[in-house]
Scaffold this active site. Structure first.
Site: not given
Ligand SMILES: *Cc1c(COP(=O)(O)O)cnc(C)c1O
Length: 493
Positions: A109
């Protein structure tokens, strides 16, 4: 480039407005109004991360000036990342790991949330108002800390994070509760992630909340915001380019991406990269025991009538994947279709897409899901055989890659998106490779470090000594009144 709502093409805004508002006023998501132009291969082959970002974002956010994008990119992708590549690519025996967790909070993120505050303040500057931008964000764990870190003390912004009280890891909770900054607020909600997300979406349209806002503009840092989505398109191009540079493929050869999926944002960014001309053969959507997306991709029916599981990969414990709405729009090119699916989902908890649309979607996307035991086994096997540690989200995707390769015999390179540092889930990861797991997560990190000969990320190591600043817990049904009060506090003349 203009953006329109997935539910109504007459709601049309500039990229800046889309970034500022997050969600369209009818509850739809913003999508480009026209087909995306192709990115020329010289715009991403042999380029730095930052240069590729400039070229990709110039297309997706073309209402921003070159300078505005350049400032945002250089402020985001700097030494806060502990790799000069920003997103390094590592070889493992069966494929490649795209390491998206070298940012300040050790989660993928960070890639979007380090730049979003800058994109917001550039958009805000243009509007020349004296509003406070109130960011409301629901998190299943990782978004929360990455957003708190990105927005802390950014002028003209205030951020409020909602997380499910029992749905995040110990470390994730600590990361949020110890956040710095005078403009931040962290709230635990008795409910799951979907409850938090619904609360935020409702708040954006609630009369009570909007009436409480004076010189306050509500926006969102969730992956529904195109300011989150657009920066995620970049690393599909940079990792492809790395495979060309290291001789694994030739320019133009196809590759597959395997994406551990929750809200469908990350994988949708891959779909946009493909629309912009990246030679992507398949996008493999990996889910955990909450496999609503696998079932959708296999049957064409999306249904939330199913049990909700808490797993080792909490960022994927989601039953309502918001960004799927964008795929429905792109594949139908029909705003009334996306609107009616979302209406059915809201009223009946399910919808079914036509057969020919499913066929088109399945010509690009494959879905696989992984139970807890197989996830553990992937972590253990990779560590034992290759001394590489992966986190549970990445392991879910790694397993999906193996299933895909077994089922299809497809030999072209697979790039697995590695979305979190294993240290964020230290106890779970340690339990896969050792029979003795300390109760204390910091002791577990230490042990993981000595077993794997890798370093604990600084942002995680320091948590042990930081004071807890936020204790608030609210009931799910009190969300709107809580947010109304918060907006009153942020309001000014
Ligand atoms: C947010 C997240 C995901 C999923 O990503 P999306 O964009 O919501 O599909 C997968 N792995 C981790 C560690 C995340 O923080």
């Amino acid at each position: 480039m203009r953006y329109q709502s997935t539910r109504n093409h007459s709601i049309s805004v500039t990229p800046q407005e889309a970034v500022l508002h997050g969600l369209a006023e009818d509850g739809g998501l913003f999508v480009p109004s026209e087909p995306l132009p192709l990115l020329k291969s010289e715009d991403y082959l042999n380029k730095s991360y930052q240069d590729t970002a400039q070229n990709v974002l110039s297309i997706l956010l073309d209402g921003y000036s070159k300078d505005e994008l350049h400032r945002s990119i250089t402020s985001a992708y700097d030494t806060r990342f502990n790799s000069t590549d920003i997103v390094p690519l590592t070889k493992v025996s069966d494929g490649w790991l795209m390491e998206l967790w070298h940012g300040p909070t050790s989660a993928f993120k960070d890639i979007a949330l380090t730049i979003l505050p800058h994109l917001l303040s550039e958009a805000y500057g243009e509007k020349g108002r004296d509003d406070t931008i109130a960011i409301l964000t629901a998190t299943s764990g990782d978004t929360g800390k990455a957003a708190l870190s990105g927005f802390a003390d950014v002028p003209h912004t205030a951020i409020t994070i909602f997380y499910p009280s029992d749905g995040v890891s110990e470390i994730q909770k600590l990361q949020m509760q110890t956040s710095r900054g005078n403009n931040v607020m962290v709230v635990a909600v008795r409910g799951n992630f979907d409850d938090c997300q619904r609360m935020v979406k409702e708040a954006c349209r609630s009369k009570a909340v909007l009436n409480a806002c004076h010189h306050v503009t509500i926006s969102s840092a969730n992956s529904i915001n195109i300011g989150r989505l657009a920066p995620q398109v970049v690393y599909y191009f940079t990792s492809y380019s790395k495979l060309v540079s290291n001789g694994t493929i030739q320019a133009g050869d196809p590759v597959n991406f395997v994406v551990p999926t929750g809200n469908f944002g990350d994988i949708l960014a891959g779909y946009l990269a493909k629309q912009m001309g990246l030679p992507v053969k398949r996008l493999i959507c990996a889910s955990n025991s909450n496999h609503v997306l696998t079932d959708f991709l296999n049957t064409g029916t999306y249904s939330v009538h199913r049990p909700f599981h808490l797993t080792m990969s909490p960022s994927m414990d989601i039953l309502i994947s918001s960004n799927l709405e964008r795929l429905l729009y792109f594949e139908s090119k029909d705003d009334s279709f996306a609107a009616s699916c979302m209406e059915q989902l809201k009223n009946e908890g399910s919808y079914t897409i036509p057969e020919d649309m499913l066929k088109n979607i399945r010509s690009i996307f494959s879905g696989y899901w992984t139970d807890e035991e197989s996830c553990r086994k992937e972590i253990r096997t990779l560590f034992e055989n290759e001394h590489v540690l992966i986190d549970p989200h990445t392991a879910v995707a790694y397993h999906a890659m193996h299933e895909y390769q077994k089922e299809t015999g497809d030999q072209i390179p697979c790039i697995v998106l590695s979305t979190a540092s294993p240290y964020k889930f230290a106890k779970d990861v340690l339990s896969c490779i050792s029979s003795q797991v300390p109760e204390d997560p910091f002791a577990a990190m230490q042990k993981l470090s000595s077993l794997s000969n890798t370093e604990i990320p600084a942002g995680l190591a320091e948590l042990k000594d930081l004071p807890i600043r936020f204790h608030t817990v609210i009931e799910n049904q009190d969300g709107i009144s809580f947010i109304t009060k918060r907006m009153e506090e942020l309001s000014h003349d």
